[in-house]
Write a protein that holds these residues in place. Structure first.
Motif, mmCIF file in Angstrom:
data_model
loop_
_atom_site.group_PDB
_atom_site.id
_atom_site.type_symbol
_atom_site.label_atom_id
_atom_site.label_comp_id
_atom_site.label_asym_id
_atom_site.label_seq_id
_atom_site.Cartn_x
_atom_site.Cartn_y
_atom_site.Cartn_z
ATOM 1 N N THR A 284 61.847 46.704 31.499
ATOM 2 C CA THR A 284 62.089 47.739 30.495
ATOM 3 C C THR A 284 62.625 47.182 29.176
ATOM 4 O OG1 THR A 284 64.334 48.162 31.337
ATOM 5 C CG2 THR A 284 62.547 49.537 32.211
ATOM 6 N N ALA A 285 63.307 46.042 29.229
ATOM 7 C CA ALA A 285 64.044 45.597 28.042
ATOM 8 C C ALA A 285 63.598 44.261 27.477
ATOM 9 C CB ALA A 285 65.535 45.538 28.367
ATOM 10 N N TRP A 286 62.634 43.587 28.096
ATOM 11 C CA TRP A 286 62.222 42.270 27.583
ATOM 12 C C TRP A 286 61.848 42.327 26.107
ATOM 13 C CZ3 TRP A 286 60.934 37.933 31.170
ATOM 14 C CH2 TRP A 286 60.544 36.776 30.495
ATOM 15 N N VAL B 249 53.484 44.052 36.433
ATOM 16 C CA VAL B 249 54.184 43.762 35.179
ATOM 17 C C VAL B 249 53.444 44.462 34.046
ATOM 18 C CG1 VAL B 249 54.859 41.984 33.524
ATOM 19 C CG2 VAL B 249 55.058 41.537 35.975
ATOM 20 N N VAL B 250 54.123 45.395 33.391
ATOM 21 C CA VAL B 250 53.572 46.090 32.228
ATOM 22 C C VAL B 250 54.600 45.966 31.102
ATOM 23 C CG1 VAL B 250 52.739 48.275 31.287
ATOM 24 C CG2 VAL B 250 52.340 47.732 33.703
ATOM 25 N N LEU B 251 54.224 45.287 30.026
ATOM 26 C CA LEU B 251 55.141 45.061 28.919
ATOM 27 C C LEU B 251 54.434 45.344 27.592
ATOM 28 C CD1 LEU B 251 56.816 41.743 30.125
ATOM 29 C CD2 LEU B 251 57.958 43.950 29.874
ATOM 30 N N LEU C 141 48.743 42.932 35.884
ATOM 31 C CA LEU C 141 49.371 42.447 34.652
ATOM 32 C C LEU C 141 48.780 43.171 33.453
ATOM 33 C CD1 LEU C 141 51.243 40.414 33.216
ATOM 34 C CD2 LEU C 141 49.342 38.788 33.230
ATOM 35 N N ASP C 142 49.648 43.816 32.661
ATOM 36 C CA ASP C 142 49.222 44.564 31.476
ATOM 37 C C ASP C 142 50.188 44.230 30.343
ATOM 38 O OD1 ASP C 142 48.682 46.448 29.478
ATOM 39 O OD2 ASP C 142 48.162 48.011 30.914
ATOM 40 N N ILE C 143 49.703 43.531 29.321
ATOM 41 C CA ILE C 143 50.550 43.108 28.205
ATOM 42 C C ILE C 143 49.951 43.596 26.899
ATOM 43 C CG2 ILE C 143 51.599 41.145 27.010
ATOM 44 C CD1 ILE C 143 51.311 39.526 29.539
ATOM 45 N N ALA D 89 45.006 43.260 31.953
ATOM 46 C CA ALA D 89 44.714 43.902 30.672
ATOM 47 C C ALA D 89 45.621 43.296 29.609
ATOM 48 C CB ALA D 89 44.932 45.410 30.758
ATOM 49 N N ILE D 90 45.010 42.768 28.549
ATOM 50 C CA ILE D 90 45.764 42.222 27.420
ATOM 51 C C ILE D 90 45.223 42.867 26.156
ATOM 52 C CG2 ILE D 90 46.512 40.150 26.199
ATOM 53 C CD1 ILE D 90 45.771 38.533 28.667
ATOM 54 N N HIS D 91 46.101 43.473 25.373
ATOM 55 C CA HIS D 91 45.686 44.220 24.185
ATOM 56 C C HIS D 91 46.147 43.501 22.923
ATOM 57 C CE1 HIS D 91 44.970 47.643 26.945
ATOM 58 N NE2 HIS D 91 46.079 47.206 27.534
#
Length: 339
Positions: free
Chosen positions: A242-244, A271-273, A300-302, A329-331
């Motif tokens: 939540t805070a990274w 991991v969703v950031l 993994l979603d960044i 997924a990388i946006h």
């Protein structure tokens, strides 16, 4: 009024069963004013109906007949029974995060996180200097509405629901909101050790720690146990997921050792950031994150929209993909890489 009838406060308000939707964990030193603010903010962010029931020990237990609600074995108490029924767990903190130092709160937190998670959702809310901030599991309902005019209103006006194909905007809302969570409280969560918590009665602490450790409640409590460590790891996971982005912007990722803590979480699967428009999220920052991903991650979603990243970031991510990865997924700016 409750002393005359030896009843719980809730029994004076209703003559029907009040099945809890949310279990509230807190300590009794909270100001009622701040407590109400926290509950109101939680209802707002989750967009809960007026019929939502919160289990709050002060009002749910029969305070003048506590032996009926609190017994020798914490798993037979009203607290545990309410946790078994509730769908969500709301940890309500004061500006010193006192609940982490209290054994009964440690019991509630541990039961909510262990046992394959007794509840579906775990949220953390704090009132500091009259301002309420909240960390939520998943994207809550209120974050799924436009907060600002997006691309000159091409996809809707402020207050309109965000289309399902633009879920990344809702995720951006979540991380923007959670970026206001007090850093000092995050640091307290990061260093919480439930085995250090205290109770008014030593025997309560003994029994609570033994329940957490799945031992005979009458044994002397252990100083260390894998279940204590697991609760700590799950709390650290909350901070990481939540805070990274907030901590990266404040230059605290390395200082707090988040990369190492992430790598140590060998049971982490999702991991969703969202780092959108964070200038500190450059190639080096993405490389650090990539090197910290444990092999257990399957999803993994960044989001890196508006970040100063280039080919180096993509190459580092590719070189450090978790061994068990199933979904990716990388946006980037108007570009997405997915599996």
């Amino acid at each position: 009024a409750t002393i005359l009838q030896k009843c719980a406060f809730v029994e004076l308000c209703s003559d029907t069963d009040q099945v809890p939707d949310w279990f509230v964990s807190h300590w009794w030193g909270d100001l009622v004013r701040d407590f109400v603010k926290c509950i109101a903010k939680h209802c707002e962010i989750r967009r809960l109906s007026a019929k939502t029931c919160f289990w709050i020990c002060a009002y749910a237990n029969r305070q003048h007949r506590l032996h009926e609600d609190i017994c020798n074995n914490p798993t037979q108490s009203s607290f545990f029974r309410a946790l078994e029924i509730a769908k969500g767990f709301l940890l309500l903190l004061d500006d010193r995060a006192t609940p982490f130092t209290r054994a009964w709160c440690a019991f509630e937190i541990s039961m909510a996180l262990l046992n394959n998670k007794m509840v579906d959702l775990v949220d953390i809310v704090v009132c500091q200097n009259g301002e309420v901030s909240m960390l939520t599991e998943g994207v809550p309902e209120d974050d799924k509405y436009f907060k600002t005019l997006f691309r000159e209103g091409a996809f809707g006006q402020v207050g309109d629901a965000i289309p399902s194909n633009m879920a990344r905007v809702a995720l951006q809302n979540k991380f923007d909101r959670e970026g206001q969570f007090p850093v000092e409280i995050l640091e307290t969560i990061l260093h919480t050790k439930i085995e250090k918590s205290q109770a008014s009665e030593d025997v309560d602490r003994q029994r609570i720690l033994n329940v957490i450790a799945d031992r005979d409640i009458e044994l002397p409590p252990l100083d260390t146990h894998p279940n204590y460590a697991k609760v700590h790891r799950l709390l650290v996971r909350t901070v990481i997921l939540t805070a990274w982005p907030q901590l990266l912007a404040k230059g605290l990722v390395d200082e707090w050792g988040l990369v190492e803590k992430l790598r140590e979480d060998t049971e982490l699967q999702k991991v969703v950031l969202c780092f959108n428009y964070i200038k500190e999220c450059d190639d080096a920052a993405v490389a650090s994150l990539a090197r910290g991903l444990p092999p257990s991650v399957t999803n993994l979603d960044i989001q890196l929209v508006g970040c100063p990243v280039g080919d180096s970031a993509v190459e580092t991510l590719a070189a450090n993909m978790p061994a068990q990865l199933e979904s990716l997924a990388i946006h980037f700016n108007d570009t997405s890489i997915t599996d």
